[in-house]
Design a protein around this motif. Structure first.
Motif, PDB file in Angstrom:
ATOM      1  N   HIS A  17       0.845  -1.193   0.000  1.00  0.00           N
ATOM      2  CA  HIS A  17       0.000   0.000   0.000  1.00  0.00           C
ATOM      3  C   HIS A  17       0.878   1.240   0.000  1.00  0.00           C
ATOM      4  O   HIS A  17       1.840   1.328   0.762  1.00  0.00           O
ATOM      5  CB  HIS A  17      -0.903   0.032   1.233  1.00  0.00           C
ATOM      6  N   LEU A  18       0.533   2.213  -0.830  1.00  0.00           N
ATOM      7  CA  LEU A  18       1.207   3.499  -0.882  1.00  0.00           C
ATOM      8  C   LEU A  18       0.511   4.416   0.112  1.00  0.00           C
ATOM      9  O   LEU A  18      -0.676   4.702  -0.024  1.00  0.00           O
ATOM     10  CB  LEU A  18       1.104   4.063  -2.304  1.00  0.00           C
ATOM     11  N   GLN A  19       1.258   4.864   1.146  1.00  0.00           N
ATOM     12  CA  GLN A  19       0.660   5.667   2.200  1.00  0.00           C
ATOM     13  C   GLN A  19       1.569   6.837   2.558  1.00  0.00           C
ATOM     14  O   GLN A  19       2.791   6.754   2.419  1.00  0.00           O
ATOM     15  CB  GLN A  19       0.484   4.844   3.475  1.00  0.00           C
ATOM     16  N   LYS A  20       0.964   7.895   3.055  1.00  0.00           N
ATOM     17  CA  LYS A  20       1.718   9.014   3.604  1.00  0.00           C
ATOM     18  C   LYS A  20       2.284   8.587   4.957  1.00  0.00           C
ATOM     19  O   LYS A  20       1.763   7.679   5.608  1.00  0.00           O
ATOM     20  CB  LYS A  20       0.819  10.227   3.820  1.00  0.00           C
ATOM     21  N   LEU A  21       3.342   9.269   5.399  1.00  0.00           N
ATOM     22  CA  LEU A  21       3.903   8.969   6.716  1.00  0.00           C
ATOM     23  C   LEU A  21       2.911   9.301   7.821  1.00  0.00           C
ATOM     24  O   LEU A  21       2.910   8.675   8.881  1.00  0.00           O
ATOM     25  CB  LEU A  21       5.196   9.757   6.924  1.00  0.00           C
ATOM     26  N   SER A  22       2.057  10.299   7.580  1.00  0.00           N
ATOM     27  CA  SER A  22       1.095  10.724   8.597  1.00  0.00           C
ATOM     28  C   SER A  22      -0.167   9.851   8.635  1.00  0.00           C
ATOM     29  O   SER A  22      -0.962   9.964   9.558  1.00  0.00           O
ATOM     30  CB  SER A  22       0.694  12.175   8.347  1.00  0.00           C
ATOM     31  N   ASP A  23      -0.377   8.980   7.641  1.00  0.00           N
ATOM     32  CA  ASP A  23      -1.554   8.101   7.624  1.00  0.00           C
ATOM     33  C   ASP A  23      -1.463   7.058   8.730  1.00  0.00           C
ATOM     34  O   ASP A  23      -0.385   6.515   8.992  1.00  0.00           O
ATOM     35  CB  ASP A  23      -1.684   7.376   6.281  1.00  0.00           C
ATOM     36  N   PRO A  24      -2.600   6.749   9.370  1.00  0.00           N
ATOM     37  CA  PRO A  24      -2.570   5.677  10.380  1.00  0.00           C
ATOM     38  C   PRO A  24      -2.390   4.321   9.702  1.00  0.00           C
ATOM     39  O   PRO A  24      -2.779   4.138   8.550  1.00  0.00           O
ATOM     40  CB  PRO A  24      -3.948   5.782  11.041  1.00  0.00           C
ATOM     41  N   PRO A  25      -1.776   3.362  10.399  1.00  0.00           N
ATOM     42  CA  PRO A  25      -1.595   2.028   9.795  1.00  0.00           C
ATOM     43  C   PRO A  25      -2.948   1.353   9.548  1.00  0.00           C
ATOM     44  O   PRO A  25      -3.910   1.558  10.286  1.00  0.00           O
ATOM     45  CB  PRO A  25      -0.779   1.256  10.829  1.00  0.00           C
ATOM     46  N   LEU A  26      -3.009   0.562   8.486  1.00  0.00           N
ATOM     47  CA  LEU A  26      -4.229  -0.169   8.162  1.00  0.00           C
ATOM     48  C   LEU A  26      -4.388  -1.338   9.131  1.00  0.00           C
ATOM     49  O   LEU A  26      -3.399  -1.934   9.555  1.00  0.00           O
ATOM     50  CB  LEU A  26      -4.164  -0.683   6.723  1.00  0.00           C
ATOM     51  N   SER A  27      -5.623  -1.668   9.462  1.00  0.00           N
ATOM     52  CA  SER A  27      -5.845  -2.789  10.377  1.00  0.00           C
ATOM     53  C   SER A  27      -6.894  -3.772   9.863  1.00  0.00           C
ATOM     54  O   SER A  27      -6.923  -4.918  10.290  1.00  0.00           O
ATOM     55  CB  SER A  27      -6.249  -2.275  11.762  1.00  0.00           C
ATOM     56  N   VAL A  28      -7.755  -3.332   8.935  1.00  0.00           N
ATOM     57  CA  VAL A  28      -8.814  -4.204   8.404  1.00  0.00           C
ATOM     58  C   VAL A  28      -8.350  -4.802   7.080  1.00  0.00           C
ATOM     59  O   VAL A  28      -7.978  -4.087   6.152  1.00  0.00           O
ATOM     60  CB  VAL A  28     -10.131  -3.419   8.217  1.00  0.00           C
ATOM     61  N   CYS A  29      -8.395  -6.113   6.980  1.00  0.00           N
ATOM     62  CA  CYS A  29      -7.985  -6.829   5.771  1.00  0.00           C
ATOM     63  C   CYS A  29      -8.984  -6.575   4.642  1.00  0.00           C
ATOM     64  O   CYS A  29     -10.191  -6.748   4.845  1.00  0.00           O
ATOM     65  CB  CYS A  29      -7.893  -8.333   6.063  1.00  0.00           C
ATOM     66  N   PRO A  30      -8.506  -6.160   3.456  1.00  0.00           N
ATOM     67  CA  PRO A  30      -9.435  -5.933   2.346  1.00  0.00           C
ATOM     68  C   PRO A  30     -10.012  -7.235   1.774  1.00  0.00           C
ATOM     69  O   PRO A  30     -11.020  -7.204   1.069  1.00  0.00           O
ATOM     70  CB  PRO A  30      -8.583  -5.216   1.300  1.00  0.00           C
ATOM     71  N   GLU A  31      -9.428  -8.363   2.086  1.00  0.00           N
ATOM     72  CA  GLU A  31      -9.876  -9.660   1.561  1.00  0.00           C
ATOM     73  C   GLU A  31     -10.954 -10.298   2.451  1.00  0.00           C
ATOM     74  O   GLU A  31     -12.007 -10.680   1.976  1.00  0.00           O
ATOM     75  CB  GLU A  31      -8.667 -10.592   1.431  1.00  0.00           C
ATOM     76  N   CYS A  32     -10.652 -10.404   3.752  1.00  0.00           N
ATOM     77  CA  CYS A  32     -11.579 -11.106   4.647  1.00  0.00           C
ATOM     78  C   CYS A  32     -12.303 -10.177   5.639  1.00  0.00           C
ATOM     79  O   CYS A  32     -13.132 -10.638   6.416  1.00  0.00           O
ATOM     80  CB  CYS A  32     -10.854 -12.210   5.417  1.00  0.00           C
ATOM     81  N   SER A  33     -11.966  -8.906   5.662  1.00  0.00           N
ATOM     82  CA  SER A  33     -12.587  -7.868   6.501  1.00  0.00           C
ATOM     83  C   SER A  33     -12.362  -8.061   8.003  1.00  0.00           C
ATOM     84  O   SER A  33     -13.078  -7.489   8.819  1.00  0.00           O
ATOM     85  CB  SER A  33     -14.095  -7.769   6.222  1.00  0.00           C
ATOM     86  N   ARG A  34     -11.381  -8.852   8.384  1.00  0.00           N
ATOM     87  CA  ARG A  34     -11.045  -9.003   9.804  1.00  0.00           C
ATOM     88  C   ARG A  34      -9.993  -7.961  10.195  1.00  0.00           C
ATOM     89  O   ARG A  34      -9.258  -7.467   9.367  1.00  0.00           O
ATOM     90  CB  ARG A  34     -10.501 -10.406  10.081  1.00  0.00           C
ATOM     91  N   GLU A  35      -9.924  -7.679  11.479  1.00  0.00           N
ATOM     92  CA  GLU A  35      -8.953  -6.694  11.966  1.00  0.00           C
ATOM     93  C   GLU A  35      -7.647  -7.378  12.361  1.00  0.00           C
ATOM     94  O   GLU A  35      -7.165  -7.231  13.477  1.00  0.00           O
ATOM     95  CB  GLU A  35      -9.549  -5.917  13.140  1.00  0.00           C
ATOM     96  N   SER A  36      -7.073  -8.104  11.430  1.00  0.00           N
ATOM     97  CA  SER A  36      -5.794  -8.784  11.687  1.00  0.00           C
ATOM     98  C   SER A  36      -4.779  -8.450  10.594  1.00  0.00           C
ATOM     99  O   SER A  36      -3.898  -9.237  10.300  1.00  0.00           O
ATOM    100  CB  SER A  36      -6.027 -10.295  11.780  1.00  0.00           C
ATOM    101  N   TYR A  37      -4.939  -7.281   9.992  1.00  0.00           N
ATOM    102  CA  TYR A  37      -4.065  -6.823   8.916  1.00  0.00           C
ATOM    103  C   TYR A  37      -2.944  -6.009   9.539  1.00  0.00           C
ATOM    104  O   TYR A  37      -3.175  -4.977  10.176  1.00  0.00           O
ATOM    105  CB  TYR A  37      -4.897  -5.958   7.972  1.00  0.00           C
ATOM    106  N   GLY A  38      -1.715  -6.462   9.378  1.00  0.00           N
ATOM    107  CA  GLY A  38      -0.595  -5.791  10.020  1.00  0.00           C
ATOM    108  C   GLY A  38       0.527  -5.464   9.061  1.00  0.00           C
ATOM    109  O   GLY A  38       0.729  -6.132   8.052  1.00  0.00           O
TER     110      GLY A  38
END
Length: 83
Positions: A17-38
């Motif tokens: 993922h292309l993100q700004k330094l100020s963006d919060p880290p992603l946590s929701v998986c775009p595939e399964c929608s669980r909050e285990s995306y790290g």
């Protein structure tokens, strides 16, 4: 903007993922929608090859030589006579 690698611990989905330094880290998986995306720790995406800017600009080994200053002060040396 930096590119970050993410992987889901639940389903194993992995994506960059292309993100700004100020963006919060992603946590929701775009595939399964669980909050285990790290965010993963990965190697830098560039390599320094060749002679490079350091070798040509900052080493100081190939500086042009300047003629020595006139020792007599009367303009009788070879560098003063040429001017």
């Amino acid at each position: 903007m930096p590119i970050y690698e993410y992987r889901c611990d639940a389903c194993g989905f992995q994506k960059e993922h292309l993100q700004k330094l100020s963006d919060p880290p992603l946590s929701v998986c775009p595939e399964c929608s669980r909050e285990s995306y790290g965010k993963l720790l990965s190697a830098a995406g560039f390599q320094l090859k060749g002679s490079g800017w350091y070798a040509t600009d900052f080493k100081g080994g190939n500086k042009p030589k300047t003629p020595p200053p006139c020792q007599t002060g009367e303009g009788s040396c070879s560098s003063c006579a040429a001017s």
